[in-house]
Design a protein around this motif. Structure first.
Motif, mmCIF file in Angstrom:
data_model
loop_
_atom_site.group_PDB
_atom_site.id
_atom_site.type_symbol
_atom_site.label_atom_id
_atom_site.label_comp_id
_atom_site.label_asym_id
_atom_site.label_seq_id
_atom_site.Cartn_x
_atom_site.Cartn_y
_atom_site.Cartn_z
ATOM 1 N N PRO A 34 8.295 -11.491 -42.302
ATOM 2 C CA PRO A 34 9.491 -12.321 -42.310
ATOM 3 C C PRO A 34 10.198 -11.936 -41.039
ATOM 4 C CG PRO A 34 9.618 -10.218 -43.581
ATOM 5 C CD PRO A 34 8.273 -10.360 -43.376
ATOM 6 N N GLY A 35 11.337 -12.796 -40.734
ATOM 7 C CA GLY A 35 12.109 -12.518 -39.627
ATOM 8 C C GLY A 35 11.654 -13.678 -38.460
ATOM 9 N N GLY A 36 12.247 -13.136 -37.176
ATOM 10 C CA GLY A 36 11.908 -14.151 -36.079
ATOM 11 C C GLY A 36 12.250 -13.332 -34.960
ATOM 12 N N PHE A 37 12.210 -14.086 -33.781
ATOM 13 C CA PHE A 37 12.495 -13.593 -32.401
ATOM 14 C C PHE A 37 13.619 -13.970 -31.889
ATOM 15 C CE2 PHE A 37 7.957 -14.328 -33.355
ATOM 16 C CZ PHE A 37 7.504 -13.095 -32.895
ATOM 17 N N LEU A 38 14.460 -12.792 -31.007
ATOM 18 C CA LEU A 38 15.535 -13.391 -30.424
ATOM 19 C C LEU A 38 15.597 -12.766 -29.159
ATOM 20 C CD1 LEU A 38 18.653 -11.302 -31.676
ATOM 21 C CD2 LEU A 38 16.368 -10.589 -32.182
ATOM 22 N N ALA A 39 16.531 -13.224 -28.175
ATOM 23 C CA ALA A 39 16.349 -12.959 -26.654
ATOM 24 C C ALA A 39 17.198 -11.468 -26.362
ATOM 25 C CB ALA A 39 16.957 -13.924 -26.036
ATOM 26 N N MET A 40 17.568 -10.741 -27.747
ATOM 27 C CA MET A 40 18.293 -9.685 -27.298
ATOM 28 C C MET A 40 17.320 -8.397 -27.685
ATOM 29 S SD MET A 40 21.744 -7.820 -28.737
ATOM 30 C CE MET A 40 21.275 -8.103 -30.772
ATOM 31 N N ALA A 41 17.327 -7.713 -26.635
ATOM 32 C CA ALA A 41 16.416 -6.569 -26.844
ATOM 33 C C ALA A 41 17.172 -5.522 -27.586
ATOM 34 C CB ALA A 41 16.212 -5.977 -25.309
ATOM 35 N N PRO A 42 16.259 -4.609 -28.097
ATOM 36 C CA PRO A 42 16.686 -3.402 -28.883
ATOM 37 C C PRO A 42 17.910 -2.948 -28.095
ATOM 38 C CG PRO A 42 14.352 -3.351 -29.049
ATOM 39 C CD PRO A 42 14.747 -4.455 -28.068
ATOM 40 N N GLN A 43 18.980 -2.502 -28.551
ATOM 41 C CA GLN A 43 20.015 -1.976 -27.753
ATOM 42 C C GLN A 43 20.304 -0.507 -27.884
ATOM 43 O OE1 GLN A 43 21.695 -3.591 -25.280
ATOM 44 N NE2 GLN A 43 20.435 -5.344 -25.580
ATOM 45 N N LEU A 44 19.920 -0.136 -29.041
ATOM 46 C CA LEU A 44 20.379 1.428 -29.347
ATOM 47 C C LEU A 44 19.220 2.480 -29.351
ATOM 48 C CD1 LEU A 44 22.949 0.804 -32.375
ATOM 49 C CD2 LEU A 44 23.449 1.032 -29.809
ATOM 50 N N GLY A 66 10.272 -12.176 -23.138
ATOM 51 C CA GLY A 66 11.834 -12.257 -22.943
ATOM 52 C C GLY A 66 12.352 -12.398 -24.348
ATOM 53 N N GLN A 67 11.307 -12.299 -25.693
ATOM 54 C CA GLN A 67 11.976 -12.333 -26.733
ATOM 55 C C GLN A 67 11.489 -11.158 -27.619
ATOM 56 O OE1 GLN A 67 12.994 -15.392 -28.607
ATOM 57 N NE2 GLN A 67 13.663 -15.989 -26.625
ATOM 58 N N TYR A 68 12.244 -10.728 -28.697
ATOM 59 C CA TYR A 68 11.966 -9.572 -29.254
ATOM 60 C C TYR A 68 11.897 -9.812 -30.954
ATOM 61 C CZ TYR A 68 13.143 -8.035 -24.650
ATOM 62 O OH TYR A 68 13.063 -7.842 -23.479
ATOM 63 N N TYR A 69 11.194 -9.239 -31.404
ATOM 64 C CA TYR A 69 10.829 -9.526 -33.154
ATOM 65 C C TYR A 69 11.998 -8.581 -33.810
ATOM 66 C CZ TYR A 69 9.292 -8.798 -37.688
ATOM 67 O OH TYR A 69 9.231 -9.077 -39.019
ATOM 68 N N ASN A 70 12.582 -9.041 -34.736
ATOM 69 C CA ASN A 70 13.370 -8.379 -35.562
ATOM 70 C C ASN A 70 13.343 -9.189 -36.935
ATOM 71 O OD1 ASN A 70 15.934 -7.783 -37.078
ATOM 72 N ND2 ASN A 70 16.534 -6.810 -35.198
ATOM 73 N N PRO A 71 13.085 -8.356 -37.999
ATOM 74 C CA PRO A 71 12.682 -8.820 -39.199
ATOM 75 C C PRO A 71 14.014 -9.568 -40.038
ATOM 76 C CG PRO A 71 12.579 -6.609 -39.376
ATOM 77 C CD PRO A 71 12.657 -6.979 -37.995
ATOM 78 N N TYR A 72 15.090 -9.272 -39.490
ATOM 79 C CA TYR A 72 16.390 -9.814 -40.047
ATOM 80 C C TYR A 72 16.819 -11.008 -39.092
ATOM 81 C CZ TYR A 72 16.485 -5.219 -42.395
ATOM 82 O OH TYR A 72 16.196 -4.410 -43.355
ATOM 83 N N MET A 73 16.116 -11.470 -38.281
ATOM 84 C CA MET A 73 16.633 -12.681 -37.533
ATOM 85 C C MET A 73 16.022 -13.880 -38.334
ATOM 86 S SD MET A 73 18.398 -13.528 -34.690
ATOM 87 C CE MET A 73 18.316 -15.123 -34.122
ATOM 88 N N ALA A 74 16.641 -15.041 -38.245
ATOM 89 C CA ALA A 74 16.345 -16.009 -38.960
ATOM 90 C C ALA A 74 15.093 -16.777 -38.139
ATOM 91 C CB ALA A 74 17.404 -17.048 -39.289
ATOM 92 N N GLY A 75 14.072 -17.129 -38.486
ATOM 93 C CA GLY A 75 12.895 -17.496 -37.695
ATOM 94 C C GLY A 75 11.755 -17.957 -38.383
ATOM 95 N N ASP A 76 10.746 -18.104 -37.724
ATOM 96 C CA ASP A 76 9.720 -18.092 -38.358
ATOM 97 C C ASP A 76 8.349 -17.446 -37.374
ATOM 98 O OD1 ASP A 76 7.181 -18.853 -39.631
ATOM 99 O OD2 ASP A 76 7.145 -20.885 -39.008
ATOM 100 N N THR A 77 7.555 -16.426 -37.812
ATOM 101 C CA THR A 77 6.572 -15.880 -36.988
ATOM 102 C C THR A 77 5.204 -16.060 -37.093
ATOM 103 O OG1 THR A 77 6.223 -14.231 -38.934
ATOM 104 C CG2 THR A 77 8.138 -13.645 -37.672
ATOM 105 N N THR A 78 4.995 -17.294 -38.155
ATOM 106 C CA THR A 78 3.515 -17.793 -38.104
ATOM 107 C C THR A 78 2.756 -18.108 -36.800
ATOM 108 O OG1 THR A 78 4.816 -19.541 -39.413
ATOM 109 C CG2 THR A 78 2.585 -18.544 -40.437
ATOM 110 N N PRO A 79 3.557 -18.877 -35.822
ATOM 111 C CA PRO A 79 2.659 -19.101 -34.631
ATOM 112 C C PRO A 79 2.402 -17.939 -33.771
ATOM 113 C CG PRO A 79 4.830 -20.479 -34.684
ATOM 114 C CD PRO A 79 4.830 -19.317 -35.862
ATOM 115 N N GLN A 80 2.935 -16.907 -33.914
ATOM 116 C CA GLN A 80 2.780 -15.542 -33.045
ATOM 117 C C GLN A 80 1.929 -14.304 -33.824
ATOM 118 O OE1 GLN A 80 4.531 -17.616 -30.725
ATOM 119 N NE2 GLN A 80 4.224 -15.791 -30.082
ATOM 120 N N TRP A 81 1.443 -14.990 -35.274
ATOM 121 C CA TRP A 81 0.975 -13.764 -36.092
ATOM 122 C C TRP A 81 -0.507 -13.999 -35.940
ATOM 123 C CZ3 TRP A 81 1.471 -9.643 -38.265
ATOM 124 C CH2 TRP A 81 0.748 -9.291 -39.630
ATOM 125 N N ARG A 82 -1.391 -12.767 -35.599
ATOM 126 C CA ARG A 82 -2.660 -12.802 -35.910
ATOM 127 C C ARG A 82 -2.925 -11.874 -37.083
ATOM 128 N NH1 ARG A 82 -3.982 -10.700 -29.943
ATOM 129 N NH2 ARG A 82 -3.335 -12.414 -28.842
#
Ligand code: HEC
Length: 315
Positions: free
Chosen positions: A237-247, A213-229
């Protein structure tokens, strides 16, 4: 000695800042290639783009995001995208009327039994909201709240550039892979294929696991380290948000025939939201310019009258 200490303290601080940047943080929003027409003291919004942006808002964003501070008539007021000098009163503007009439709203005044009345919107109504209240909006969006977009360009660092970068900056389909392993389904982003992160090297070699239910976006404020392999020092850089790509290309069919690429729609929606955040921007700028010219002429007149008045006085 003191000088050396000073230098090493400075270097230490710089290293700290640099490492703070490396861990977390989002990509800096950027302008589209041609820049923004509205920038600078004389800049004017590209009104055709604002018109198209309204179409993108109506057909895409408005199914989740409200714009409570806007009314349909604002679209037809001076400085608005559908202003027509033939209709100085925007409530008479046929285009504005028809945009309003396409939406159904609840009248603030109930019927004689106290039941809510729904009817086609009028120019004087506020934009139709997709949800009755925040709870309903959250329930429909996996718990996340789609913020009201009326003043989003004022509410986020980077303004229109942020909206543009965020909306167009999602990883493409090619960079996204769904892996099914028994009952375990993982959505994985191959970060080296995310266009906005292109470094020309293998800086971001690794995989990013998208939480459900979350989508990665490099422009979203956040921290990706816990999800990073991958190399933890190179978490993207970036974070996850609950808005899927719309366009996606062709998501809307523009009335003016412009080709609806993701890039184009992102520019247009950003221009529209920029206008909405400050609907009187063009009047403010032209008034500002007139005031500057007036003050300039006044200053010259004052200078000459000063010399004239004090002409015969020794000093
Ligand atoms: C299917 C519903 C949906 C649609 C359609 C949608 N959004 Fe969103 N949007 C959301 C949700 C939910 C959030 C909140 C995400 C979060 O906080 O994790 C959001 C957040 C945002 C944000 C704020 C991001 C931030 O910095 O917090 C912006 C800006 C935004 N959307 C713009 C748009 C634009 C522009 C469109 C139309 C092109 C659009 N959205 C279409 C659901 C939607």
């Amino acid at each position: 000695m003191n000088f050396l200490r000073f230098i090493s303290a400075g270097l230490g601080a710089a290293a700290l800042v640099a490492s703070a940047h490396a861990a977390g943080g989002a990509l800096h929003p950027h302008e589209p290639e041609g820049g923004w027409a509205f920038e600078g003291p004389l800049g004017e919004l590209d009104m055709e783009s604002v018109q198209r942006g309204y179409q993108v808002y109506r057909e895409v964003c408005s199914s989740c995001h409200s714009m409570r501070l806007m009314s349909y008539r604002n679209l037809g007021e001076p400085g608005g995208p559908f202003y027509d000098p033939e209709y100085p009163n925007a409530n008479d503007n046929p285009l504005v009327k028809s945009f309003a009439a396409m939406d159904t709203v609840t009248d603030p005044i109930p019927d004689e039994f106290g039941d809510p009345v729904t009817r086609p919107a009028r120019p004087s109504d506020p934009f139709r909201s997709p949800f009755k209240n925040e709870q309903q909006a959250r329930a429909a969006n996996g718990g996340a709240y789609p913020p009201d977009l009326s003043v989003i360009t004022k509410a986020r660092h980077g303004g229109a550039s942020y909206v543009y970068s965020l909306i167009s900056g999602y990883p493409s389909r090619d960079a996204t892979e769904v892996r099914v392993d028994g009952t375990n389904v993982e959505t994985i982003i191959d970060v080296s294929q995310v266009e906005s992160l292109a470094h020309g090297d293998d800086h971001y070699e690794g995989e990013l696991i998208q939480p459900t239910g979350q989508y990665y976006n490099p422009y979203m404020a956040g921290d990706t380290t816990p999800q990073w392999r991958g190399d933890p020092r190179h978490a993207p850089p970036g974070g996850f948000l609950a808005m899927a790509p719309q366009l996606m290309d062709g998501r809307v069919t523009y009335l003016d025939g412009t080709e609806a690429t993701v890039e184009q729609m992102s520019i247009d929606i950003a221009n529209f939201l920029q206008w909405a955040g400050e609907p009187k921007q063009s009047q403010r700028k032209s008034l500002g310019l007139a005031a500057m010219i007036y003050l300039f002429i006044l200053a010259i007149l004052l200078w000459f009258s000063f010399h004239r008045i004090w002409r015969n006085v020794d000093h």
